[in-house]
Design a protein around this motif. Sequence first.
Motif, PDB file in Angstrom:
ATOM      1  N   ILE A 236      10.874 -16.877 -63.379  1.00  0.00           N
ATOM      2  CA  ILE A 236       9.499 -15.992 -63.760  1.00  0.00           C
ATOM      3  C   ILE A 236       9.466 -14.907 -62.732  1.00  0.00           C
ATOM      4  CG2 ILE A 236       7.540 -15.302 -63.801  1.00  0.00           C
ATOM      5  CD1 ILE A 236       6.843 -18.440 -64.723  1.00  0.00           C
TER       6      ILE A 236
ATOM      7  N   HIS B 135       0.972  -9.734 -68.214  1.00  0.00           N
ATOM      8  CA  HIS B 135       2.196 -10.257 -68.207  1.00  0.00           C
ATOM      9  C   HIS B 135       2.369 -11.072 -69.229  1.00  0.00           C
ATOM     10  CE1 HIS B 135       5.642 -11.644 -65.280  1.00  0.00           C
ATOM     11  NE2 HIS B 135       6.329 -11.872 -66.456  1.00  0.00           N
TER      12      HIS B 135
ATOM     13  N   PHE C 241       4.755 -13.532 -72.314  1.00  0.00           N
ATOM     14  CA  PHE C 241       5.656 -14.742 -71.956  1.00  0.00           C
ATOM     15  C   PHE C 241       5.799 -15.725 -73.883  1.00  0.00           C
ATOM     16  CE2 PHE C 241       3.382 -14.633 -67.752  1.00  0.00           C
ATOM     17  CZ  PHE C 241       4.335 -14.654 -67.174  1.00  0.00           C
TER      18      PHE C 241
ATOM     19  N   ILE D  75       6.271 -22.587 -69.762  1.00  0.00           N
ATOM     20  CA  ILE D  75       7.273 -20.523 -69.632  1.00  0.00           C
ATOM     21  C   ILE D  75       8.559 -21.869 -69.858  1.00  0.00           C
ATOM     22  CG2 ILE D  75       7.290 -19.354 -69.512  1.00  0.00           C
ATOM     23  CD1 ILE D  75       4.437 -18.490 -67.158  1.00  0.00           C
TER      24      ILE D  75
ATOM     25  N   ASP E 140      10.383 -15.375 -70.404  1.00  0.00           N
ATOM     26  CA  ASP E 140       9.668 -13.881 -69.477  1.00  0.00           C
ATOM     27  C   ASP E 140       9.581 -12.433 -69.843  1.00  0.00           C
ATOM     28  OD1 ASP E 140       8.464 -12.329 -67.922  1.00  0.00           O
ATOM     29  OD2 ASP E 140       8.686 -13.244 -66.264  1.00  0.00           O
TER      30      ASP E 140
END
Length: 259
Positions: free
Chosen positions: A5, A108, A110, A202, A205
Motif C-alpha cells: 500500500i 485514500h 482502493f 485490499i 491502490d
Amino acid sequence: MSIEIIEASDTKPAPKQIALWLQATTLLDFSDQSIRNLVEMRRWMQLPPKERLGAAYDFVRDEIAFGYNASDDLRASQVLADGIGQCNTKGTLLMALLRSVGVPCRFHGFTIDKRLQKGAVTGIAYVLAPQNILHSWIEAWLDDRWFRLEGFILDRRYLNALQRRFSACQGPFVGYGAATPDLQSAPVEWRGCDTFIQKEGINRDFGFFDAPDDFYASYGVNLSGPKRWLFQNVVRHQMNRNVERIRGEVAGLDVVDGN
C-alpha cells in the motif's frame, strides 16, 4: 490477498494544502444544518484536536451502524440521515465531521476483493457484486503525522457478534465485512494510532485524493445500469436485514425479517 500500500509521507504539508483538506465539497457538506447541529450538541469543538478526532470517529463507528446505502457517492448529510453506512459512505461522513471540527483529512482509494463481504452479503447480492469493490479509508493530519482510519466500518455490536460467532478463530479472518489478521483483537479502537478492519482484503491502490468527490469523478461507483436499480430497490434491503440479523446475535436474539 493484501498488496503493498502506498505510504503517506509525514513531511508537513504546505499551509495551502492543509487549507484544502479543511474545505467543504458537494459530498462533504458539513455546512448542512444537521451536521452543524450534531457538532454543536456534542460540543466537539470544546475538545482538544486529538479528542475531537476520537469523538467523531467513535460516533461514525458506533452510532452509524454498518449497512448498505443506496450508493457510494452520497452526501455526508444523507449518510447521517440514513443512520447506516459502509466503508465509503461512513468515510464521507467522517471526513465531513473531521473537517467541520478543524482536523484536515484526505481520501485514500482502493479496491477490495468481494470475498471479504461473503456472509454479510449472500445469494443474488453476492453474485451481483463486482469482484473488485471500490473501497476507501480516511487519512487525518494531526500532530505532524498522518493517521490512517478504516476501523470505523463495522459498528461495535456487529463486530462483537462476529467475534462471538467465530470465537474459535484466533488468527486471520476474511468475510462478513472484515479482513483482519486477528478478528478477536482487530485494531479498530481510536487510541491515537491507525485503525483497520478491511485492510487485508485490499487488492489495488488508487492513491490519495483531496476529497471523495474527486475519486468518484474518476472511478465512478460500484454498480450502474439495471444492476444499480436492482441493488438500490431490492437487494440492499435484503443485505441490511441480514446484517441486522447478525448484529442481533450479540444479545442472543435473531432479528425477524420484516417488510
